[in-house]
Write an enzyme that holds these catalytic residues in place. Structure first.
Site, PDB file in Angstrom:
ATOM      1  N   GLU A  94      42.407 -41.900  13.338  1.00  0.00           N
ATOM      2  CA  GLU A  94      42.697 -41.586  14.750  1.00  0.00           C
ATOM      3  C   GLU A  94      44.140 -41.964  15.091  1.00  0.00           C
ATOM      4  O   GLU A  94      44.862 -41.193  15.741  1.00  0.00           O
ATOM      5  CB  GLU A  94      41.722 -42.350  15.648  1.00  0.00           C
ATOM      6  CG  GLU A  94      41.953 -42.167  17.137  1.00  0.00           C
ATOM      7  CD  GLU A  94      41.347 -43.302  17.947  1.00  0.00           C
ATOM      8  OE1 GLU A  94      41.899 -43.592  19.017  1.00  0.00           O
ATOM      9  OE2 GLU A  94      40.349 -43.910  17.510  1.00  0.00           O
ATOM     10  N   ASP A 127      46.872 -39.157  16.147  1.00  0.00           N
ATOM     11  CA  ASP A 127      47.541 -39.236  17.450  1.00  0.00           C
ATOM     12  C   ASP A 127      49.055 -39.024  17.291  1.00  0.00           C
ATOM     13  O   ASP A 127      49.673 -38.267  18.045  1.00  0.00           O
ATOM     14  CB  ASP A 127      47.243 -40.598  18.084  1.00  0.00           C
ATOM     15  CG  ASP A 127      48.032 -40.824  19.367  1.00  0.00           C
ATOM     16  OD1 ASP A 127      47.799 -40.087  20.337  1.00  0.00           O
ATOM     17  OD2 ASP A 127      48.876 -41.730  19.390  1.00  0.00           O
ATOM     18  N   ASN A 157      38.708 -39.166  20.551  1.00  0.00           N
ATOM     19  CA  ASN A 157      39.230 -39.973  19.445  1.00  0.00           C
ATOM     20  C   ASN A 157      38.890 -39.335  18.093  1.00  0.00           C
ATOM     21  O   ASN A 157      39.687 -39.364  17.158  1.00  0.00           O
ATOM     22  CB  ASN A 157      38.674 -41.390  19.490  1.00  0.00           C
ATOM     23  CG  ASN A 157      39.221 -42.196  20.666  1.00  0.00           C
ATOM     24  OD1 ASN A 157      40.194 -41.796  21.303  1.00  0.00           O
ATOM     25  ND2 ASN A 157      38.601 -43.317  20.967  1.00  0.00           N
ATOM     26  N   GLU A 207      41.322 -36.593  17.209  1.00  0.00           N
ATOM     27  CA  GLU A 207      42.566 -37.134  16.656  1.00  0.00           C
ATOM     28  C   GLU A 207      42.359 -37.572  15.198  1.00  0.00           C
ATOM     29  O   GLU A 207      43.226 -37.345  14.346  1.00  0.00           O
ATOM     30  CB  GLU A 207      43.054 -38.311  17.493  1.00  0.00           C
ATOM     31  CG  GLU A 207      43.582 -37.896  18.863  1.00  0.00           C
ATOM     32  CD  GLU A 207      44.013 -39.054  19.730  1.00  0.00           C
ATOM     33  OE1 GLU A 207      44.956 -38.870  20.518  1.00  0.00           O
ATOM     34  OE2 GLU A 207      43.413 -40.142  19.629  1.00  0.00           O
TER      35      GLU A 207
END
Length: 221
Positions: free
Chosen positions: A39, A43, A111, A114
């Site tokens: 994650e 991101d 999440n 990502e």
């Protein structure tokens, strides 16, 4: 075993290493080997590619508007929306302690998207993940004129539509020395009897914050 081939079909990418895909879908409630590191990676990759695409796609806009466009595209609300479109929530692996409602949890789902982006990058390369992100996030052209106006403009146009008086902004308080003043601005909307407060290091920013709070009160953002 989750039927990951259906997810691969939706994202238009077939994993060479299925383990990395499974890891990206694994919540920390299920295993000590979970998707938080992916994650974190996803991101950063998402922000980089979205920024690059905005830079290329919108050549005549300033940095402030570029920031607002990126924020709109990568915020949790939009990530959740995109994740739901590809039905990512159906594939997330949760521990027994997590009930079925958690499958709809916005934070867990956004999440996981990502993490999935991070997993695709690890499994392939930046070119592949760039294509996938463009497909997921830029399917429709962004209407800059309508979607990225400042808060004062949005509020003004809303009130005009309702045939209500325009908001009045006035300085309620000034603190600090001349070179470092903090302004407290009130935004008053007559006939609605609403007063909101904005604080900033200049009047313009404080007015925007007061307008933003008015929009929140009116459930417009």
């Amino acid at each position: 075993m989750i039927k990951i081939k259906y997810l691969e079909k939706k994202i238009k990418y077939k994993f060479k290493k299925k383990k990395i895909l499974i890891l990206s879908l694994t919540h920390k409630s299920y295993s000590i080997n979970h998707n938080e590191r992916l994650e974190f990676l996803g991101d950063s990759i998402l922000n980089f590619i979205i920024t690059k695409e905005i830079y290329k796609k919108y050549k005549n806009i300033k940095e402030g508007l570029m920031t607002r466009i990126r924020s709109k595209l990568v915020n949790k609300k939009n990530l959740f929306k995109i994740a739901k479109k590809i039905k990512l929530n159906k594939y997330i692996i949760l521990g027994n302690s997590e009930n079925k409602q958690e499958k709809q949890n916005q934070s867990i789902i956004s999440n996981a998207l990502e993490a999935l982006i991070g997993a695709i990058f690890i499994d392939s390369n930046i070119i592949n993940i760039e294509k996938i992100i463009k497909n997921l996030f830029f399917k429709k052209n962004i209407n800059i004129k309508n979607n990225f106006k400042d808060y004062k403009t949005i509020l003004q146009e809303h009130l005009q539509k309702l045939k209500l008086p325009l908001p009045i902004y006035y300085i309620k308080k000034k603190n600090g020395k001349d070179h470092n003043k903090i302004f407290t601005i009130h935004c008053k909307i007559n006939k609605i009897n609403k007063i909101t407060k904005g604080i900033g290091y200049n009047k313009k920013y404080a007015e925007q914050m007061a307008a933003k709070k008015a929009l929140i009160n009116l459930n417009l953002i």
